[in-house]
Design a protein around this motif. Structure first.
Motif, PDB file in Angstrom:
ATOM      1  N   TYR A  36      90.663  42.308   8.459  1.00  0.00           N
ATOM      2  CA  TYR A  36      91.316  43.304   7.328  1.00  0.00           C
ATOM      3  C   TYR A  36      91.946  42.661   6.294  1.00  0.00           C
ATOM      4  CZ  TYR A  36      90.204  46.592  11.298  1.00  0.00           C
ATOM      5  OH  TYR A  36      89.532  47.013  12.461  1.00  0.00           O
ATOM      6  N   THR A  69      81.484  43.909   1.951  1.00  0.00           N
ATOM      7  CA  THR A  69      82.804  44.441   2.551  1.00  0.00           C
ATOM      8  C   THR A  69      82.501  45.799   3.129  1.00  0.00           C
ATOM      9  OG1 THR A  69      84.340  43.117   1.045  1.00  0.00           O
ATOM     10  CG2 THR A  69      85.449  44.952   2.284  1.00  0.00           C
ATOM     11  N   LYS A  70      82.835  46.059   4.451  1.00  0.00           N
ATOM     12  CA  LYS A  70      82.663  47.276   4.916  1.00  0.00           C
ATOM     13  C   LYS A  70      83.808  48.372   4.609  1.00  0.00           C
ATOM     14  CE  LYS A  70      79.440  45.960   8.548  1.00  0.00           C
ATOM     15  NZ  LYS A  70      79.155  46.021  10.315  1.00  0.00           N
ATOM     16  N   ARG A  71      83.599  49.411   4.180  1.00  0.00           N
ATOM     17  CA  ARG A  71      84.725  50.421   3.911  1.00  0.00           C
ATOM     18  C   ARG A  71      84.272  51.830   4.819  1.00  0.00           C
ATOM     19  NH1 ARG A  71      83.837  52.716  -0.588  1.00  0.00           N
ATOM     20  NH2 ARG A  71      85.972  53.417  -0.968  1.00  0.00           N
ATOM     21  N   ARG A  72      85.562  52.095   5.554  1.00  0.00           N
ATOM     22  CA  ARG A  72      85.395  53.349   6.375  1.00  0.00           C
ATOM     23  C   ARG A  72      86.677  54.230   5.925  1.00  0.00           C
ATOM     24  NH1 ARG A  72      85.067  52.355  12.637  1.00  0.00           N
ATOM     25  NH2 ARG A  72      84.392  54.746  12.305  1.00  0.00           N
ATOM     26  N   GLU A 102      91.775  54.405   4.092  1.00  0.00           N
ATOM     27  CA  GLU A 102      90.323  53.730   3.962  1.00  0.00           C
ATOM     28  C   GLU A 102      90.718  52.144   4.623  1.00  0.00           C
ATOM     29  OE1 GLU A 102      88.263  52.800  -0.002  1.00  0.00           O
ATOM     30  OE2 GLU A 102      89.312  50.986   0.380  1.00  0.00           O
ATOM     31  N   ARG A 148      89.184  48.488   5.035  1.00  0.00           N
ATOM     32  CA  ARG A 148      88.212  47.471   4.596  1.00  0.00           C
ATOM     33  C   ARG A 148      87.925  46.321   5.340  1.00  0.00           C
ATOM     34  NH1 ARG A 148      89.243  47.076  -2.015  1.00  0.00           N
ATOM     35  NH2 ARG A 148      88.787  49.291  -2.530  1.00  0.00           N
ATOM     36  N   THR A 149      86.575  45.940   6.043  1.00  0.00           N
ATOM     37  CA  THR A 149      86.532  44.936   6.703  1.00  0.00           C
ATOM     38  C   THR A 149      85.946  43.727   5.945  1.00  0.00           C
ATOM     39  OG1 THR A 149      86.231  46.336   8.583  1.00  0.00           O
ATOM     40  CG2 THR A 149      85.553  44.045   8.952  1.00  0.00           C
ATOM     41  N   HIS A 150      86.582  42.562   5.825  1.00  0.00           N
ATOM     42  CA  HIS A 150      86.049  41.541   5.064  1.00  0.00           C
ATOM     43  C   HIS A 150      85.113  40.671   6.050  1.00  0.00           C
ATOM     44  CE1 HIS A 150      88.558  42.633   1.607  1.00  0.00           C
ATOM     45  NE2 HIS A 150      89.335  42.847   2.505  1.00  0.00           N
TER      46      HIS A 150
END
Length: 488
Positions: A399, A430-433, A452, A454-456
């Motif tokens: 993160y 980058t995944k955004r949830r 939010e 964000r997974t880098h």
């Protein structure tokens, strides 16, 4: 550090293809040793065998072990057969016989086989067969104790390598098979000299040796060779023995030293009383004085060494393979689950591991799949997991950007210290949830909070890793906020 390891191999794909394809068993072509005979009466079988000429198949040669093998010249003479020493070298084009691993899978239907006779430094003639498959460099195959170039293990590797257009030379050590000389029990360094003379012969003809592979005692010979000479970059040790003091009492008796001191020799024979070979005090001391530990530590770190061993080896225990892995710096280890000393039911796995090690494509394996020849063999997941890998793919998630960047630097530095090549780190999307939460559960429905996460992600490939590379990666201390996924 959260680590999840998964071995991505072709095995699930192979199983899926076999289940979905549902090939017609009648359309599959299997080698004669694998093809089951049809059910018929004895009378019909006798009539058919009398009418049909004998098929040309690979002769059922004895397997190479440390205690059994082909008969020595003395016993061959007793059976009425004759060995012709010093035959002139002749070249002929022959059609490839039906292989033990596949049938008609080679890119070329014909293979040139040339019988070559090489005179060693002692004036003895070494007889071998050169399989011309298109490459200028060659792979030299060395047989084991009291065996020959016709052993099934050697034939299996010859066929696998030539199917990938790699030329192969297999030969008999002096005192074995068709080569001249007297058989000796120890003779390790003399066989190293034989191997050296073979490599120098091809070097005179401007042909380099890509690698040398030895089975059983031949595995010890290639290790000893690489500890003295540094002109071969790839060494393959199959079921070699690390502690040469072990295994002697099983064959010669627990009081073998007393017998050798009293009589000067020990005759090893069969139950009928016929002597097979003689162990002299000189040949026994030649084996006992060899220090494999020092030989392993003397191998050039730039030389790649692969040790293959069967977990069910009853001749040489698999613990010896771990000792090789401990003392050879640039070393890869592969244990084939369920394999015996001869790899009797695991020739496919053995060939696959060797082909991967010398950097050939996996087309050979896919040919076996689509031809249906893969089906009679039992493919072990354990074998694929421990096979020498050409690439390790590491995927990192976090993160926080500084944490994942620092972890990437540590992984690359650890890989480079073992002379492994790296590619990356490659930034992945980058995944955004986004999470929407009401401000209040009862009123102000239109008032909401948005959160939010964000997974880098980063991707690193480590090319041609060694055992030292894996050890270095396992010792890394990465932050707890970084998730690491490793795929082999």
């Amino acid at each position: 550090m959260a680590v999840s390891t998964s071995a991505s191999s072709t095995l699930p794909l192979l199983s899926l293809h076999r289940a979905a394809g549902n090939p017609n068993p009648a359309a599959l072509s299997f080698p004669p040793p694998l093809r089951a005979p049809p059910l018929r009466s004895r009378a019909a079988a006798a009539a058919a065998s009398a009418a049909a000429p004998p098929a040309e198949t690979i002769p059922d040669m004895p397997e190479e072990t440390e205690g059994t093998g082909i008969p020595m010249p003395s016993s061959i003479g007793d059976d009425g057969e004759q060995l012709l020493f010093g035959a002139t070298a002749g070249k002929e084009i022959v059609t490839r016989p039906c292989s033990q691993l596949h049938s008609s899978l080679s890119d070329s239907s014909n293979v040139s086989q040339e019988k070559i006779v090489i005179t060693n430094r002692y004036g003895e003639k070494i007889v071998g067969l050169l399989h011309e498959a298109g490459s200028n460099d060659i792979v030299v195959l060395c047989h084991g104790f009291r065996s020959s170039k016709e052993s099934r293990t050697i034939l299996c590797l010859s066929d696998a390598l030539t199917s990938e257009n790699i030329s192969v030379f297999r030969f008999d050590f002096t005192g074995n098979g068709e080569s001249e000389g007297t058989f000796q029990y120890g003779n390790y360094y003399k066989e190293v000299d034989d191997l050296r003379d073979v490599i120098l012969h091809f070097k005179k003809h401007k042909r380099d040796t890509r690698g040398i592979a030895g089975h059983s005692k031949g595995g010890n010979v290639v290790i000893l060779y690489s500890s003295i000479h540094r002109d071969v970059a790839s060494i393959i040790n199959m079921s070699g023995r690390f502690d040469l003091r072990r295994g002697i009492a099983d064959r010669l008796g627990s009081d073998y030293m007393e017998k050798i001191d009293r009589y000067g020799f020990i005759d090893v024979g069969v139950k009928t009383g016929r002597s097979i070979y003689r162990v002299t005090k000189e040949s026994l001391m030649d084996r006992l004085k060899i220090d494999m530990k020092s030989a392993c530590m003397s191998i050039d770190p730039k030389c790649r060494v692969l040790t293959i061993h069967g977990s069910d080896d009853d001749i040489v225990p698999s613990e010896d393979a771990l000792e090789f892995d401990k003392y050879i710096s640039n070393h890869e280890l592969s244990i084939i689950e369920g394999a015996d000393h001869r790899y009797s039911l695991h020739h496919l796995e053995l060939a696959t591991i060797v082909l991967k090690f010398i950097n050939v494509s996996s087309v050979y394996l896919w040919k076996l799949l689509f031809s249906g020849t893969l089906m009679p063999f039992r493919v072990n997941v354990f074998c694929f997991q421990l096979a020498p890998k050409q690439k390790i793919r590491i995927k990192l998630r976090s993160y926080w950007v500084p944490l994942i960047e620092d972890s990437c630097k540590k992984i690359i530095e650890a890989a480079k210290t073992t002379n492994a090549k790296t590619m990356g780190p490659v930034p992945l999307p980058t995944k955004r949830r986004v999470y929407c939460v009401l401000n209040s559960p009862h009123v102000h429905k239109d008032s909401r909070f948005h959160f939010e996460i964000r997974t880098h992600q980063r991707l690193i490939d480590i090319m041609y890793p060694t055992a030292q590379t894996i050890d270095s990666l396992m010792q890394l201390q990465l932050p707890a906020g970084v998730d690491v996924e490793v795929k082999l």
